[in-house]
Design a protein around this motif. Structure first.
Motif, PDB file in Angstrom:
ATOM      1  N   ASP A  56      -8.325   4.603  -0.073  1.00  0.00           N
ATOM      2  CA  ASP A  56      -7.822   4.491  -1.170  1.00  0.00           C
ATOM      3  C   ASP A  56      -6.629   3.555  -1.432  1.00  0.00           C
ATOM      4  OD1 ASP A  56      -6.674   5.154  -4.092  1.00  0.00           O
ATOM      5  OD2 ASP A  56      -5.650   7.524  -3.159  1.00  0.00           O
ATOM      6  N   ASP A  57      -6.564   2.375  -1.640  1.00  0.00           N
ATOM      7  CA  ASP A  57      -5.190   1.700  -1.192  1.00  0.00           C
ATOM      8  C   ASP A  57      -4.899   0.557  -1.813  1.00  0.00           C
ATOM      9  OD1 ASP A  57      -7.229  -0.136  -1.034  1.00  0.00           O
ATOM     10  OD2 ASP A  57      -6.855  -1.471   0.601  1.00  0.00           O
ATOM     11  N   THR A  58      -5.134   0.791  -3.241  1.00  0.00           N
ATOM     12  CA  THR A  58      -4.745   1.077  -4.593  1.00  0.00           C
ATOM     13  C   THR A  58      -3.030   0.526  -4.435  1.00  0.00           C
ATOM     14  OG1 THR A  58      -6.217   1.451  -5.784  1.00  0.00           O
ATOM     15  CG2 THR A  58      -5.076   0.244  -6.896  1.00  0.00           C
ATOM     16  N   PRO A  59      -2.468  -0.823  -5.031  1.00  0.00           N
ATOM     17  CA  PRO A  59      -1.022  -0.941  -4.558  1.00  0.00           C
ATOM     18  C   PRO A  59      -0.270  -0.221  -5.145  1.00  0.00           C
ATOM     19  CG  PRO A  59      -1.942  -3.229  -4.507  1.00  0.00           C
ATOM     20  CD  PRO A  59      -3.198  -1.716  -4.985  1.00  0.00           C
ATOM     21  N   ALA A  60       0.818   0.853  -5.068  1.00  0.00           N
ATOM     22  CA  ALA A  60       1.563   1.707  -6.044  1.00  0.00           C
ATOM     23  C   ALA A  60       2.781   0.809  -6.974  1.00  0.00           C
ATOM     24  CB  ALA A  60       1.177   2.530  -5.698  1.00  0.00           C
ATOM     25  N   PRO A  61       3.097   1.033  -8.278  1.00  0.00           N
ATOM     26  CA  PRO A  61       4.555   1.068  -8.402  1.00  0.00           C
ATOM     27  C   PRO A  61       5.565   0.802  -7.501  1.00  0.00           C
ATOM     28  CG  PRO A  61       3.073   2.310  -9.878  1.00  0.00           C
ATOM     29  CD  PRO A  61       2.538   2.101  -8.618  1.00  0.00           C
ATOM     30  N   GLY A  62       6.024  -0.382  -7.282  1.00  0.00           N
ATOM     31  CA  GLY A  62       7.468   0.320  -5.948  1.00  0.00           C
ATOM     32  C   GLY A  62       8.381   0.494  -6.847  1.00  0.00           C
ATOM     33  N   ARG A  63       9.249   0.641  -6.260  1.00  0.00           N
ATOM     34  CA  ARG A  63      10.388   1.022  -6.075  1.00  0.00           C
ATOM     35  C   ARG A  63      11.486   0.011  -6.508  1.00  0.00           C
ATOM     36  NH1 ARG A  63      12.844   5.468  -3.691  1.00  0.00           N
ATOM     37  NH2 ARG A  63      14.839   4.961  -3.158  1.00  0.00           N
ATOM     38  N   GLU A  64      11.302  -0.985  -7.064  1.00  0.00           N
ATOM     39  CA  GLU A  64      11.766  -2.522  -7.416  1.00  0.00           C
ATOM     40  C   GLU A  64      11.564  -2.107  -9.095  1.00  0.00           C
ATOM     41  OE1 GLU A  64      14.352  -4.733  -7.063  1.00  0.00           O
ATOM     42  OE2 GLU A  64      14.617  -3.352  -5.410  1.00  0.00           O
ATOM     43  N   THR A  65      10.043  -1.451  -8.899  1.00  0.00           N
ATOM     44  CA  THR A  65       9.700  -1.269 -10.449  1.00  0.00           C
ATOM     45  C   THR A  65      11.013   0.380 -11.096  1.00  0.00           C
ATOM     46  OG1 THR A  65       7.683  -2.617 -10.549  1.00  0.00           O
ATOM     47  CG2 THR A  65       7.383  -0.356 -12.269  1.00  0.00           C
ATOM     48  N   THR A 112       1.045  -1.301  -0.150  1.00  0.00           N
ATOM     49  CA  THR A 112       0.169  -0.049  -0.188  1.00  0.00           C
ATOM     50  C   THR A 112       1.332   1.561   0.064  1.00  0.00           C
ATOM     51  OG1 THR A 112      -1.691   1.263   1.525  1.00  0.00           O
ATOM     52  CG2 THR A 112      -0.333   0.248   2.651  1.00  0.00           C
ATOM     53  N   PRO A 113       0.549   2.196  -0.802  1.00  0.00           N
ATOM     54  CA  PRO A 113       1.017   3.622  -0.742  1.00  0.00           C
ATOM     55  C   PRO A 113       0.822   4.074   0.562  1.00  0.00           C
ATOM     56  CG  PRO A 113      -0.740   3.297  -2.197  1.00  0.00           C
ATOM     57  CD  PRO A 113      -0.713   2.251  -2.084  1.00  0.00           C
ATOM     58  N   LEU A 114      -0.214   3.911   1.248  1.00  0.00           N
ATOM     59  CA  LEU A 114      -0.376   5.163   2.108  1.00  0.00           C
ATOM     60  C   LEU A 114      -0.020   4.568   3.808  1.00  0.00           C
ATOM     61  CD1 LEU A 114      -4.433   4.060   2.378  1.00  0.00           C
ATOM     62  CD2 LEU A 114      -3.674   5.760   1.780  1.00  0.00           C
ATOM     63  N   ILE A 115       0.393   5.759   4.133  1.00  0.00           N
ATOM     64  CA  ILE A 115       0.725   5.993   5.634  1.00  0.00           C
ATOM     65  C   ILE A 115      -0.284   5.455   6.239  1.00  0.00           C
ATOM     66  CG2 ILE A 115       2.245   7.723   7.196  1.00  0.00           C
ATOM     67  CD1 ILE A 115       3.021   9.297   4.702  1.00  0.00           C
TER      68      ILE A 115
END
Length: 307
Positions: free
Chosen positions: A284-293, A254-257
């Motif tokens: 609104d917790d749609t997974p965001a692209p991570g830093r690995e991507t 999740t991108p949420l804090i």
């Protein structure tokens, strides 16, 4: 880290968006803090009694009662059951902060926040070491101690030393000895512990953090794949440990804090030139692209600059 870490904090955001855009939430917070303080001071200073009382308990337009739930709980454990009006006021405030975000109180309402922010600004300008850093759980022990002392003494214990109340009463009746309490918080954050008061000791912040642990309002990092490692968000965040799980998460995280320690101050949004952060809601917790991507698909702009 990128080569941009050598720039002053927020400088690239200022150059990209302009000074006002790069300070919008800071300016809104100061306006909000002045508004709340001004509403309480209009009565004693100018005879305009829209709001009677203070942040501990008030009556707005002689209709709406508002009571600090932390004060109410102390009163109850001390053996003093609050009047119905005070209890209703505590429920109203408690529900509001539980939904909006408990520590919104710390960054958008509390009049001590500009004092501690000022101490931090001077601390950084002087290039001082961060000093003694109590464990973050210390404030919860202080919270428990306050409730225990209230129960043992039959008093609302925190009000005897609460710098928030001291500042408010001082502005109305003259600061006098109240200056000592406010100044002690400033000196503590400046010389002894960087961001120590709000981040490690204040039981009020601890209480509101617990109250808003499941709140709706959240900061999110939906564009974290565009992060260029400038580190400005960490530099301005009063609770920097809350950023990493959202910003450094892997694909699917999740991108949420979600940490209750987050004050929703919005400074990370202000200073980010890559526009990584924004306010949203906890659903609104749609997974965001991570830093690995990002690492696999494109180089960080900061890394290219450093090269």
């Amino acid at each position: 880290m990128s080569g941009k870490t050598k720039l002053p904090v927020g400088q690239e955001a200022i150059e990209k968006f302009g000074w006002l855009r790069a300070h919008r939430f800071l300016l809104l917070r100061r306006a909000s803090q002045l508004l709340f303080l001004g509403l309480f001071l209009m009565g004693p200073w100018f005879g305009i009694w829209w709001v009677k009382g203070n942040l501990s308990g008030s009556l707005t337009f002689d209709i709406l009662p508002l009571t600090d739930p932390f004060i109410t709980i102390q009163s109850m454990v001390a053996g003093h059951w609050p009047e119905l009006t005070a209890l209703i006021g505590a429920i109203i405030v408690g529900v509001a902060y539980a939904l909006i975000g408990g520590r919104v109180y710390c960054s958008w309402v509390c009049p001590i926040n500009p004092v501690t922010d000022g101490a931090h600004w001077l601390h950084e300008k002087l290039g001082m070491p961060k000093g003694w850093q109590p464990k973050r759980g210390t404030r919860y022990w202080v919270l428990a101690m306050v409730l225990a002392v209230s129960a043992l003494t039959g008093t609302i214990a925190w009000e005897f030393v609460n710098p928030i109340s001291m500042l408010h009463r001082g502005l109305i009746f003259g600061m006098g000895f109240a200056w000592a309490f406010v100044l002690s918080v400033f000196v503590f954050d400046l010389f002894i512990s960087r961001r120590g008061w709000c981040g490690h000791l204040c039981p009020v912040g601890a209480f509101y953090g617990l109250l808003g642990s499941k709140s709706v309002l959240r900061v999110s990092a939906p564009k974290r794949s565009e992060c260029d490692d400038c580190m400005d968000c960490f530099a301005v965040c009063p609770e920097m440990h809350v950023i990493a799980p959202a910003l450094r998460g892997q694909d699917g995280d999740t991108p949420l804090i979600l940490s209750p320690d987050c004050t929703n101050c919005g400074r990370c949004i202000d200073v980010c030139a890559m526009d990584v952060f924004r306010f949203t809601h906890r659903f609104d917790d749609t997974p965001a692209p991570g830093r690995e991507t990002r690492t696999r698909t494109q180089p960080a702009s900061g890394a290219s600059r450093a090269a």
